[in-house]
Scaffold this motif. Sequence first.
Motif, short mmCIF file in Angstrom:
data_model
loop_
_atom_site.label_atom_id
_atom_site.label_comp_id
_atom_site.label_asym_id
_atom_site.label_seq_id
_atom_site.Cartn_x
_atom_site.Cartn_y
_atom_site.Cartn_z
N LYS A 67 5.97 1.10 -5.59
CA LYS A 67 5.90 0.03 -4.59
C LYS A 67 5.94 -1.34 -5.27
O LYS A 67 6.63 -2.25 -4.82
N ASP B 184 -0.59 -0.17 4.52
CA ASP B 184 0.86 -0.26 4.75
C ASP B 184 1.27 -1.60 5.33
O ASP B 184 2.31 -2.16 4.99
N TYR C 74 1.45 -4.01 2.51
CA TYR C 74 2.66 -3.78 1.72
C TYR C 74 3.87 -4.33 2.47
O TYR C 74 4.77 -4.91 1.88
#
Length: 432
Positions: A49, A102, A105
């Motif tokens: 990521k 999430d 992110y």
Amino acid sequence: QSPSRSPSKLRKPTNYRKDEKSKPLKEIALIAKNRDERRARQADEKAVKDAILSAEQGNPYWEFLNMINEYRHNIEFQPLRESDIVVDNQITVCVRKRPLNDKEYGKKEVDVITVPTKDILIVHEPKHKVDLTKYLDNQHFRFDYVFDETCNNELVYNFTAKPLVKTIFEGGMATCFAYGQTGSGKTHTMGGEFKGKHQNFNNGIYAYVAHDVFRYLQHSKYKDQNFCVSASFFEIYGKLVFDLLAKKERLKVLEDGKQVVQVVGLTEKVVERVEDVLELIQRGSHERTSGQTSANSNSSRSHAVFQIIIRKFGRNVKNVVGKFSLIDLAGNERGADTFKSNRQTRIEGGDINKSLLALKECIRALGKKGTHCPFRGSKLTQVLRDSFIGEKSRTCMIALISPGVASCEHSLNTLRYADRVKELVANDVDEL
Ligand code: ADP
Ligand code: MG
């Protein structure tokens, strides 16, 4: 080596110890191995990521992210392990970092928190020099324990509230506070882990304490003592107190001439097994959040106090032997936001600030014999007054932080507060 053996072995009931000892070594090794694998897997996922993030042109923080990664590359990580020794402190202060979620992110949030060892945490604060060159201000903090994003609630429990359970059987008061900004993981830690909107009340600190209380009760030392266990759950909203086990009925707090503080009419339910406690936790938690739409709702502006009480039957009376108070504090971000907000929010922010400051002073006073505890400074410290006095009282604070760069200011505020609650000398820290 047992995973959570505390150094004060003598004071633990023996069957409890036997229980722990009999845990096969293999099983412990397996837990450790699983954790290592989980850690490695999470690190891999994170690296991917991060790589995607840093490759993205649009991310204003990609240079900082590269600097942080480089910094981390040079650290030899030695995180907390299950087998580490649990120290028997009167006051324990620790920090837990949650993972980026999430949504964060998605917003290209950068993780600015590094946990190199079991008691040190580093904040990489992005800064600019006068000529606009970017640099990191790496600030070190030391606490009794630091939990990184791979730690689960059970591990956090073992090092924080668990060693305090014996206190309430020995005539002492125990408190455990979750402190931090809204969204940092206070309710997740105290009440149980969230899966989406669903909360698993089985793996929160409330439930773990209940489990251990009933385990202690089985012990021969306490079995025939006529001990009775009960629980209450209430909420403090500014100067008002609401009963979470009685449809949020408003309660009065009274103090008599001897400074004994009483929450009048507070529901106290007798509990006979863990399931009874879980039911109350669930009921109270739903009551607390009912009718609210977002995370930024009433529950983040109130303190929730869950108590497990041990009483001993005497002739017609039930005297309190010990009390464990578990507190999910209001979000600590209010004070900082006061400029932007409306009058109501500003008043609430002021109340929250005041109570958190009073709390800090009361805990500090507990640690310094003979110091005055300013418990009248807020409703919170007033109702918890008897927890801040007496040699036998013990307390633990878990400061929660969100890892993202957007939370950097709030995280630094949280860490400074926790640092003031118990000033640990940060020797050796600069060598990292
Ligand atoms: P707070 O009570 O401090 O406002 P919450 O406990 O509600 O924060 O947590 C906010 C969100 O972050 C929740 O969705 C929760 O599941 C998630 N979260 C918090 N701590 C962790 C953690 N250690 N691991 C995974 N998710 C977490
Ligand atoms: Mg919460």
